[in-house]
Write a protein that holds these residues in place. Structure first.
Motif: not given
Length: 409
Positions: A333-346, A250-265
């Motif tokens: 607003l431009i890249w709404p699904d960058g949560f996971l990648s942004a945490i990695g860059w941080a 199921d996690f594979k589907g979460v990441i493929e959907a964008g890897g955002n918190v809403g997908d996890l929920m």
């Protein structure tokens, strides 16, 4: 230099409160490939490395007067060029995190409304409304942020314990250990190291602890140890609850959907039958994002006000607000699904200013000042090991960005 319980309790709360935030929501997504056993191993390594780097800062701080900032220590021991680079890294981390929280907050609101009403609201509108609401508190005053944060943290703690305890009671051992699959693969670990590092990032608080407590290394060291242990327990509980309820597939589907918190929920909702637990989980996630936004946003707001020399008038604070929040909000607003990648860059930037810089500071302070009243555990091995791990995280993240290291997709 006696050990005093009350300051230790306050320091522990400060360290744990600074470390724990919305970044923890990225942990189960980042670790879906390696899965639970490897995740716990990486968590323990990240904890000990970040604890040692904070203790290195504590040793360095003993050579400065209470009140001297992290930037002051870098400028004095490493020079103005390093101070400039370090300042850029800090600003990059804060801008990236604010963007991640805009992205994650909008995703959570969209998923929550959709799961209750069956109708999906516009993601961009959700992100914009949440960001504007939170920035109003920061624009108004630091005191407004403090008071509002107390309410949010209280709600976050309550919703966390209800949701996590509920998820653990629904835990399935075969899902937690992935008995029907491969059980996770080590190769995916390298793509997650930067995200895990971010989870223990609180190092700017070390000079603050010295400022408030004075040169009390035993008391401050206890605060660092206990505060990071509190964070460690929370993260392990969260990983156990998430991996025990949401399958690796199921996690594979979460990441493929964008890897955002809403997908996890959404994935959690597909595996949790309890309406209350799911609402509490969504509430905790939104509150965690909001408190983290306020913390990172206020830090970035003050940093940019000082950098741009804006005054504290309403006009000055409005200028600071625009410089601080327009870039990350537009990014959300431009890249709404960058949560996971942004945490990695941080995490990449954090490897620099929270691991490599403390190691260099410790090395130079020992050469210049000699022995301090407090010595970082690890002796002479501390500096080379911290430098090695910081460079290792930077290399892993760079390889991951160029698709030379996989995430679970």
């Amino acid at each position: 230099m006696d050990f005093r319980f009350s300051p230790v309790l306050g320091g522990t709360t400060l360290v744990a409160g600074t470390a724990i935030g919305a970044g923890m929501l990225a942990l189960p997504m980042a670790s879906a490939g390696m899965w639970f056993s490897w995740s716990i191993g990486l968590m323990l390594i990240s904890w000990i490395v970040m604890l040692r780097s904070s203790q290195a800062l504590l040793e360095v701080s003993m050579h400065f007067e209470p009140g001297h900032s992290f930037h002051t220590m870098v400028r004095e021991l490493l020079g103005p060029k390093w101070s400039l680079v370090n300042g850029f890294a800090v600003a990059f981390v804060l801008y990236t995190l604010v963007y991640a929280y805009v992205s994650g907050g909008g995703s959570i609101i969209e998923q929550s409304i959709t799961s209750i009403t069956g109708t999906a609201p516009p993601r961009l509108l959700n992100s914009l409304v949440l960001a504007l609401l939170l920035t109003v508190f920061i624009w108004w005053s630091s005191e407004a942020v403090d008071k509002f944060s107390i309410l949010l943290v209280g709600g976050m703690v309550i919703s966390y314990f209800i949701s996590i305890s509920g998820m653990i009671t629904h835990l399935r051992v075969d899902t937690l250990l992935d008995l029907n699959g491969s059980g996770g693969e080590m190769i995916f670990l390298w793509g997650a190291v930067s995200t895990y590092l971010t989870s223990f990032c609180f190092h700017a608080s070390v000079p603050s602890l010295v400022k408030y407590m004075g040169k009390e290394p035993r008391t401050i060291d206890a605060s660092l140890r206990y505060g990071t242990i509190v964070a460690l327990v929370c993260y392990i509980s969260w990983l156990t609850a998430a991996d025990g309820n949401i399958s690796r597939a199921d996690f594979k589907g979460v990441i493929e959907a964008g890897g955002n918190v809403g997908d996890l929920m959404a994935a959690a909702g597909n595996n949790l039958s309890s309406f209350l637990i799911l609402r509490m989980l969504e509430g905790f996630s939104l509150l965690a994002v909001s408190t983290s936004f306020l913390g990172a946003g206020l830090g970035l707001f003050d940093y940019m006000a000082d950098l741009c020399n804006f005054d504290n008038s309403r006009i000055g604070r409005t200028k600071t607000l625009l410089v601080t929040f327009v870039p990350p909000i537009l990014g959300g607003l431009i890249w709404p699904d960058g949560f996971l990648s942004a945490i990695g860059w941080a995490g990449l930037a954090s490897a620099f200013w929270a691991v490599i810089i403390p190691a260099l500071l410790l090395s130079n302070s020992r050469k210049r000042y000699g022995k301090a009243v407090y010595t970082t555990p690890g002796g002479r091995l501390t500096v080379p090991l911290l430098l090695a791990y910081g460079c290792f995280v930077a290399v892993c993240h760079t390889l991951f960005v160029f698709n030379l290291l996989p995430m679970y997709r």
